[in-house]
Scaffold this motif. Structure first.
Motif, PDB file in Angstrom:
ATOM      1  N   ARG A 526       0.826  -1.205   0.000  1.00 14.74           N
ATOM      2  CA  ARG A 526       0.000   0.000   0.000  1.00 14.74           C
ATOM      3  C   ARG A 526       0.862   1.258   0.000  1.00 14.74           C
ATOM      4  O   ARG A 526       0.507   2.271  -0.615  1.00 14.74           O
ATOM      5  N   ALA A 527       2.018   1.197   0.669  1.00 15.65           N
ATOM      6  CA  ALA A 527       2.924   2.341   0.658  1.00 15.65           C
ATOM      7  C   ALA A 527       3.493   2.568  -0.738  1.00 15.65           C
ATOM      8  O   ALA A 527       3.633   3.719  -1.189  1.00 15.65           O
ATOM      9  N   VAL A 528       3.823   1.472  -1.443  1.00 19.14           N
ATOM     10  CA  VAL A 528       4.299   1.592  -2.825  1.00 19.14           C
ATOM     11  C   VAL A 528       3.196   2.189  -3.694  1.00 19.14           C
ATOM     12  O   VAL A 528       3.441   3.065  -4.530  1.00 19.14           O
ATOM     13  N   ALA A 530       0.721   4.130  -2.773  1.00 18.84           N
ATOM     14  CA  ALA A 530       0.529   5.543  -2.447  1.00 18.84           C
ATOM     15  C   ALA A 530       1.599   6.418  -3.076  1.00 18.84           C
ATOM     16  O   ALA A 530       1.337   7.561  -3.467  1.00 18.84           O
ATOM     17  N   HIS A 531       2.815   5.880  -3.196  1.00 20.06           N
ATOM     18  CA  HIS A 531       3.923   6.662  -3.761  1.00 20.06           C
ATOM     19  C   HIS A 531       3.848   6.734  -5.283  1.00 20.06           C
ATOM     20  O   HIS A 531       4.027   7.798  -5.870  1.00 20.06           O
ATOM     21  N   TRP A 532       3.599   5.573  -5.925  1.00 23.38           N
ATOM     22  CA  TRP A 532       3.707   5.500  -7.378  1.00 23.38           C
ATOM     23  C   TRP A 532       2.378   5.690  -8.098  1.00 23.38           C
ATOM     24  O   TRP A 532       2.364   5.987  -9.297  1.00 23.38           O
ATOM     25  N   ASP A 533       1.271   5.524  -7.413  1.00 25.39           N
ATOM     26  CA  ASP A 533      -0.036   5.751  -8.034  1.00 25.39           C
ATOM     27  C   ASP A 533      -0.937   6.477  -7.044  1.00 25.39           C
ATOM     28  O   ASP A 533      -1.975   5.973  -6.617  1.00 25.39           O
ATOM     29  N   PRO A 534      -0.557   7.676  -6.637  1.00 26.09           N
ATOM     30  CA  PRO A 534      -1.290   8.381  -5.576  1.00 26.09           C
ATOM     31  C   PRO A 534      -2.711   8.750  -5.976  1.00 26.09           C
ATOM     32  O   PRO A 534      -3.559   8.953  -5.108  1.00 26.09           O
TER      33      PRO A 534
END
Length: 555
Positions: A526-528, A530-534
């Protein structure tokens, strides 16, 4: 048995081969959001055709019918406004940019082996077809093998083996596309010897959309100092269609360096593979014999799940079928030296048959390895509607679970013929990594279980869907039909997630279904995301979300 029933019986095995060889969250799918545009920042890699692409194929084009029917199951049919054939990363960037600008619902297809409606969905307005991007070669600059997302596994096997004598431990079905297979983890006949496909992923190129709506291509590697490394990690089992559109993969063994000879950068298969098929007739098989057979099979899997076990060379798919189909079906291959391969097979068949019925119609062939790899199961999926519900098993089925399987395979209150419970050998080298080494968390299983139903006519769907859902529910009765370790004694965990996960205990904002599949890796994924597809642009019915809304049941 009627010819239709015989066809349905064979379809069980066909679909098992296509779906069992690694379709865990594999489809690439995306949903375009709000407008935006950005300059291209990634060098294009043109595959040699469609130089003026992307090529838009509309419903009026005679090629349209083929492109929208390229999926493996007829259960769903989409009607997009257009299909975009792309021949390069630049084409993908331009297509995604236009979708973001217009707000069109977008989906991506590589090989088309998706058994849910992630691509074939009535809400999808545009489909990116990756099939023109099929390059498989050695990239001297990155010192790794490059595979474009539209390449089929058969093309990957042929080019890697003929060019360098190496391979990847990918799926059993040669027509599966790399674009969806690899991000889902990817497994097949050689995984017990060599691990998962994703274990060899060195780098990945992904077309992403940032918070401002800008579209670009990013290459992420497994190098420790790569600032994009988390994006690479997410594609080692996090599933396609979650973070962007994958265009290219690079592969090499974890121990390989820039100085390694390409012929030693990936596993080398044996010269030959011993392929086999067999069946166990329902004739004369009572519940006691059935129970003993399934228990034997599970005990063999438990005994031979270690990576250093010689039996790691044996891979098998055992389809326990409805009584109306006539017999249970077995297929697989042994990747060992001549002589040793037959001893391993005979030992396996003897163990499964101990104290019960011997298999019939045993067919064994020793083939050149590449011939066996390209043949796969030997049959295509066929023109059928298919539903699959699966689980990883940390140990064999318990006797109560076997009883539940027997009950649903012998029920007389349904006309279901092509219904089965399939047990695939697993473990071995797959379990040598930890759950956090890659995004694929299932590193402690010995079998993969799939409940499968396939039918010919749309009107049969309610009966077949009711059968498969009841069978799966009764396999895991203590948790509302969802396998959850720690909650039950079955030691299972969901494998192929589907849109049936409606039990509120496992599908809320606090406990979404993703925690059942991704386990401890879900928060990191989920962190990835949020970063790459906010903006949550890339979505399908079962994708990772920046937020985790609850969902209701789906058909």
């Amino acid at each position: 048995m009627s010819s239709n029933d015989k066809h349905a019986r064979r379809t069980v095995l066909r679909a098992v081969s296509a779906a069992g060889a690694g379709l865990a969250l594999t489809p690439q799918a995306a949903r375009a959001a709000s407008p935006g545009a950005a300059p291209e920042t990634s060098p294009a890699c043109d595959s040699g055709w469609l130089p003026d692409g992307p090529l838009l194929v509309s419903p009026a084009d005679p090629r349209y019918a083929h492109l929208v029917a390229r999926g493996a199951s007829n259960r769903f049919r989409g009607r997009p406004e257009g299909v975009y054939l792309v021949g390069s990363t630049e084409h993908v960037v331009r297509t995604v940019r236009e979708a973001v600008r217009s707000g069109a619902r977008l989906a991506v297809r590589s090989g088309g082996h998706c058994f849910e409606d992630f691509v074939d969905n009535p809400d999808v307005m545009a489909v990116i077809d990756m099939s023109p991007m099929r390059e498989v070669s050695f990239d001297e600059r990155r010192r790794a093998f490059v595979v474009e997302a539209g390449a089929t596994l058969g093309e990957v096997y042929r080019k890697l083996y003929l060019g360098w004598g190496v391979t990847l431990p990918a799926g059993y079905h040669a027509e599966v596309g790399a674009g969806g297979h690899v991000p889902g983890g990817g497994y097949g006949p050689l995984c017990r010897l060599f691990g998962l496909v994703s274990d060899y992923l060195y780098a990945v190129e992904v077309v992403v959309v940032d918070r401002g709506g800008e579209v670009r291509a990013v290459v992420a590697t497994r190098e420790a100092d790569d600032p994009h490394r988390e994006l690479w990690w997410a594609h080692t089992g996090g599933g396609g269609g979650n973070f962007g559109v994958v265009t290219r993969f690079w592969f090499r063994s974890p121990e390989a360096t820039d100085d390694t000879d390409p012929a030693r950068m990936l596993p080398a298969p044996t010269r030959t593979a011993l392929t086999f098929t067999a069946d166990w007739s329902w004739e004369g098989m009572d519940e006691q014999r059935f129970t003993r057979m399934v228990r034997n099979h599970g005990q063999w899997a438990e005994r031979h799940a270690a990576a250093d076990d010689p039996n790691a060379a044996l891979y098998a798919e055992f389809a326990l079928t409805r009584r109306a189909a006539g017999s249970h079906l077995l297929l697989g291959q042994v990747a060992a030296e001549p002589g040793a391969d037959r001893r391993l097979l005979d030992g396996f068949l003897g163990a499964v048959s101990a104290g019960t019925t011997r298999p019939g119609n045993l067919k064994v062939r020793r083939l050149p390895w590449l011939t066996a790899a390209l043949n796969g199961s030997g049959e295509a999926v066929g023109d059928w509607h298919i539903k699959i519900k699966s689980a990883f098993l940390r140990r064999r089925l318990t006797d109560p679970q076997i009883a539940a399987v027997h009950r649903h395979l012998t029920r007389a209150d349904t006309d279901v013929v092509a219904g089965s419970v399939v047990l695939n050998t697993y473990g071995g080298a797959v379990n040598t990594l930890s759950s956090a080494d890659t995004a694929m968390p299932h590193r402690d299983s010995v079998l993969k279980l799939s409940c499968l139903a396939s039918w010919a006519e749309p009107a049969q769907a309610p009966e077949y869907l009711a059968w498969i859902r009841a069978c799966y529910r009764d396999l895991f009765p203590d948790t509302g039909g969802v396998p959850v370790p720690g909650e039950t004694a079955d030691g299972a965990f969901i494998n192929y997630p589907d849109t049936d996960l409606a039990d509120p205990r496992w599908n809320t904002s606090d406990t979404p279904w993703q925690t059942l599949y991704y386990k401890g890796n879900h928060a990191r994924l989920r962190a990835v995301k949020a970063h790459w597809d906010p903006r949550d642009v890339f979505r399908h019915a079962l994708s990772i979300r920046v937020t985790s809304p609850s969902r209701g049941p789906a058909a």
